[in-house]
Design an enzyme around this catalytic site. Sequence first.
Site, mmCIF file in Angstrom:
data_model
loop_
_atom_site.group_PDB
_atom_site.id
_atom_site.type_symbol
_atom_site.label_atom_id
_atom_site.label_comp_id
_atom_site.label_asym_id
_atom_site.label_seq_id
_atom_site.Cartn_x
_atom_site.Cartn_y
_atom_site.Cartn_z
ATOM 1 N N HIS A 113 -32.256 -26.128 75.103
ATOM 2 C CA HIS A 113 -33.580 -25.624 75.502
ATOM 3 C C HIS A 113 -34.336 -26.604 76.397
ATOM 4 C CE1 HIS A 113 -35.177 -27.870 71.900
ATOM 5 N NE2 HIS A 113 -36.207 -28.040 72.710
ATOM 6 N N ASP A 143 -27.748 -24.931 70.469
ATOM 7 C CA ASP A 143 -28.792 -25.632 71.210
ATOM 8 C C ASP A 143 -28.322 -27.015 71.660
ATOM 9 O OD1 ASP A 143 -31.257 -25.850 72.445
ATOM 10 O OD2 ASP A 143 -32.254 -26.680 70.680
ATOM 11 N N ASN A 215 -39.608 -34.967 72.203
ATOM 12 C CA ASN A 215 -38.569 -35.590 71.385
ATOM 13 C C ASN A 215 -37.265 -34.799 71.420
ATOM 14 O OD1 ASN A 215 -40.988 -36.903 69.317
ATOM 15 N ND2 ASN A 215 -39.163 -38.130 69.765
ATOM 16 N N SER A 216 -37.346 -33.529 71.785
ATOM 17 C CA SER A 216 -36.174 -32.656 71.735
ATOM 18 C C SER A 216 -35.020 -33.252 72.537
ATOM 19 C CB SER A 216 -36.516 -31.280 72.303
ATOM 20 O OG SER A 216 -37.386 -30.585 71.457
ATOM 21 N N GLY A 272 -17.107 -10.718 61.857
ATOM 22 C CA GLY A 272 -17.542 -9.356 62.128
ATOM 23 C C GLY A 272 -18.140 -8.686 60.909
ATOM 24 N N VAL A 274 -21.931 -8.357 58.422
ATOM 25 C CA VAL A 274 -23.346 -8.650 58.186
ATOM 26 C C VAL A 274 -23.470 -9.041 56.722
ATOM 27 C CG1 VAL A 274 -25.686 -7.725 58.147
ATOM 28 C CG2 VAL A 274 -24.100 -7.035 59.951
#
Length: 474
Positions: A113, A143, A215-216, A272, A274
């Site tokens: 990000h 991320d 800081n990311s 595959g 949930v």
Amino acid sequence: MRNLKHYTAALMGLWLMGLTAMARADLPDFTGLVEAASPAVVNISTRQKIPEGRGAGAMTMPDLEGLPPGIREFFERSIPQMPRSPRGKQEQAQSLGSGFIISADGYILTNNHVVADADEILVRLSDRSDHTAKLIGADPRTDVALLKIDAKDLPTLKLGSSDQLKVGEWVLAIGSPFGFDHSVTAGIVSAKGRSLPNESYVPFIQTDVAINPGNSGGPLFNLKGEVVGINSQIFTRSGGFMGLSFAIPIDVAMNVANQLKTEGKVSRGWLGVVIQEVDKDLAESFGLDRPAGALVAQILDDGPAAKSGIKVGDVILSVNGQKIEESADLPHLIGNLKPGAKADMEVIREGKRQNLSVTVGDMPKDDQATSGGERGSDRASNRLGIAVANLTAEQKKTMDIQSGVVINKLSGDGPAAAIGLRPGDVITHLNNQPIESATAFEKITSALPAGRSISMRVVREGRASFITFKLPGK
């Protein structure tokens, strides 16, 4: 007597000084760590072209809007103004973050990000030199981003093991909060294996280290000076630090970085399915002695689970010998497997333990959405207080459901209404039994036990989940 008082006071003073010295001796000294590690921590800024009129004509820091007015005005005054572009051209926005060098030839780790959608990435080293970085690859799901600058003989950081990190252990962060380079903050590990909303593939390290915008992407160290995580997110209601910080484990980050470096992409295992959490009531309804495991609420067509015999209502208790205490543990374990690998699972099915072997698939580029017969009674007069009907062929095709019944009406004071069911919901399982028809539903409903937890699988707007309820005595 006076001398005795002085003597006692002197002893008390020495005792307090001793306690103070002991307390100080127990606190870590970070000076050596900071001195050794700081040269390999970098500041990252990005530029992105945006349409004329959408920019403010000035550089802005992340999340300034959430700061108190006085502090926000201070930072706004401190940010140099950027000249406005001529009409019809584009302005450039700049964001700030952190990163750290992992190889002497210029590879740098940071957050996705921090560099997402950037047209230019600039890296400033500790010697104040600036370098244009190339984005080797990024993985939005974890991320993590891998950068490369053209340089040699750079200082690097030692990488540790996040698996060996313990809750309560001291940790330290170095980064550029609000652009203040090489700011150092410290705290302890608050928890491990945290799952955050929409972050299924990272077992985050939670700390109380002060982390703020900027800081990311910076490193999180243990007391040995080893990187154990990448600072990534904070939980905040104010826009600033509130005591809850989250870091990506370095083991996860390096697995991603190595794949980005060698393959240019990240492959991870996929089932595959949930899943949902098993709470106390669901555990009772499925015959578990305590809440644990991941409950399979839905299976995607043609996915690995569908081909390997996993069924809706299975509670997965372990994968390759690793126990699943919370449902969020399952995506972490499966995601770390290579596509095509075997996953040996222990499951609870209809109250009995079974062992299954599943061939793990390759995670799709985009997460897939979970996404004429007899008619039922039109009266909501059964023990649940609902009227149901068989699914039509068109409904089965549209909802991608093989069997079940759809709710037509609810009694306003019935148990179904009390647990939040509504017309249009589809019930596929009741009391661990599949619902094949409205007649079968009425038969199962009439035999439901009173006074204990009963499970029901409901599909609403394409999303399946299990709920539990208890019926009063007949």
